[in-house]
Design an enzyme around this catalytic site. Structure first.
Site, PDB file in Angstrom:
ATOM      1  N   THR A 122       0.897  -1.350   0.158  1.00 33.56           N
ATOM      2  CA  THR A 122      -0.043   0.050  -0.108  1.00 33.56           C
ATOM      3  C   THR A 122       0.950   1.269  -0.020  1.00 33.56           C
ATOM      4  OG1 THR A 122      -1.847  -1.311   1.225  1.00 33.56           O
ATOM      5  CG2 THR A 122      -1.655   1.203   0.966  1.00 33.56           C
ATOM      6  N   ASN A 123       0.403   2.241  -0.681  1.00 31.31           N
ATOM      7  CA  ASN A 123       1.345   3.411  -0.949  1.00 31.31           C
ATOM      8  C   ASN A 123       0.784   4.575   0.009  1.00 31.31           C
ATOM      9  OD1 ASN A 123       3.416   3.163  -2.793  1.00 31.31           O
ATOM     10  ND2 ASN A 123       2.071   2.927  -4.607  1.00 31.31           N
ATOM     11  N   HIS A 178      10.033   4.809  -2.385  1.00 29.62           N
ATOM     12  CA  HIS A 178       9.481   4.373  -3.590  1.00 29.62           C
ATOM     13  C   HIS A 178       8.569   5.678  -4.167  1.00 29.62           C
ATOM     14  CE1 HIS A 178       7.366   1.698  -6.422  1.00 29.62           C
ATOM     15  NE2 HIS A 178       6.171   1.925  -6.033  1.00 29.62           N
TER      16      HIS A 178
END
EC number: 1.1.1.37
Length: 315
Positions: A122-123, A178
């Site tokens: 999950t971002n 990320h």
């Protein structure tokens, strides 16, 4: 011999990709977990995939559910649940909403699968890995984030296409957060054992580095939502390393306690993944320029973590 068990929280595009690739490799039986309102959808996805297994040649059993009791005994729990990116959104735009989701899921994982290894997708994934670590109470080796395997796969793809060689011949290395501040390490990247700097001009490599950094956004702009297949395959690479104790050297998001000068944060670094989860952090020698780039990305992650510590993690 008891079969391995994989739980995947979130039956969206990435959850489906992860389940399908894991089932195709017959890594273990799979539970797809989603919200009560999406339980029938998760059941349908699981049934559809399971009905493909006799043709494919896998014995993976899949079930869909909204009941977290079904994840009991899971060896690995993958968290993909969350609001996906839309065009124009950064991963950071998702932080508050997804932090609440990840916190809730991690607490349920700790209750129903207390011996599992958690992998977070999950971002924004670096800070969400931190949330999962703190909310679950698990030791740091059993909470890992997925970013670097995917980012490196994108890097390898673009390099192989530019060189005109097999994807399999390219070995790459991407560190850091990320997002747009990730650090593809060209010095540690080769094709067939040959440094890529010997195979491609600098301007081509620089363009590939930039495309890699924007790789997730490129997919979002094309499809209108986040990628699913490549992240799913990256997750399966990590799941396989853990379930089969392969001692793979892979980039993962790890909780750091002094490595690279960072403490109390989660960031993408080179690691060894095996039966114990994240078994080792490999600290690379970086040039001054590379360390400055890593520091820039780390500061962005740090800012989000500090915001979460003052907010949802303080509740």
């Amino acid at each position: 011999m008891k079969r391995k068990k994989i739980a995947i929280v979130g039956s969206g595009f990435t959850g489906q990709g992860t389940a399908l690739f894991a089932a195709a490799r017959d890594l273990g039986d799979i539970v797809l977990v989603d919200l009560p309102a999406r339980e029938n959808y998760a059941k349908g996805v699981a049934l559809d995939m399971m009905e493909a297994m006799p043709v494919y040649g896998s014995d993976t059993r899949l079930v869909g559910t909204s009941d977290y009791a079904e994840i009991a005994g899971a060896d690995v729990v993958v968290i993909t649940a969350g609001v996906p990116r839309k065009p124009g959104m950064s991963r950071e735009d998702l932080v508050n909403t997804n932090a609440g989701i990840v916190k809730d899921v991690a607490e349920k994982v700790a209750r129903y699968a207390p011996d599992s290894v958690i992998i977070v997708l999950t971002n924004p994934v670096d800070s969400m890995t931190y949330v999962a670590l703190k909310a679950s109470g698990f030791p740091k080796n059993r909470v890992i984030g997925q970013s670097g395997v995917l980012d490196t796969a994108r890097f390898r793809t673009f390099l192989a296409n530019a060189i005109g060689c097999s994807f399999q011949d390219v070995v790459g290395c991407v560190l850091g957060g990320h997002g747009d501040d990730m650090v593809p390490l060209v010095r540690y990247t080769s094709a067939g054992g040959i440094p890529v700097e010997k195979l491609l001009p600098k301007e081509t490599i620089d363009a590939i580095v930039e495309r890699t950094r924007k790789g997730g956004g490129e997919i979002v702009n094309l499809m209108g939502t986040s990628a699913g297949y490549a992240p799913g395959m990256a997750l399966v690479e990590m799941i396989d390393a853990i379930l089969n104790d392969r001692k793979r050297i892979l980039p993962s998001i790890a909780y750091l306690e002094g490595e690279y000068g960072y403490t109390d944060m989660c960031l993408g670094v080179m690691t060894v993944l095996g039966g114990g989860g994240l078994e080792k952090v490999i600290e690379l020698d970086l040039t001054d320029e590379e360390k400055v780039a890593l520091d820039k990305g780390a500061q962005g992650v740090r800012n989000l973590i500090e915001m979460l510590k003052a907010g949802i993690l303080a509740q």
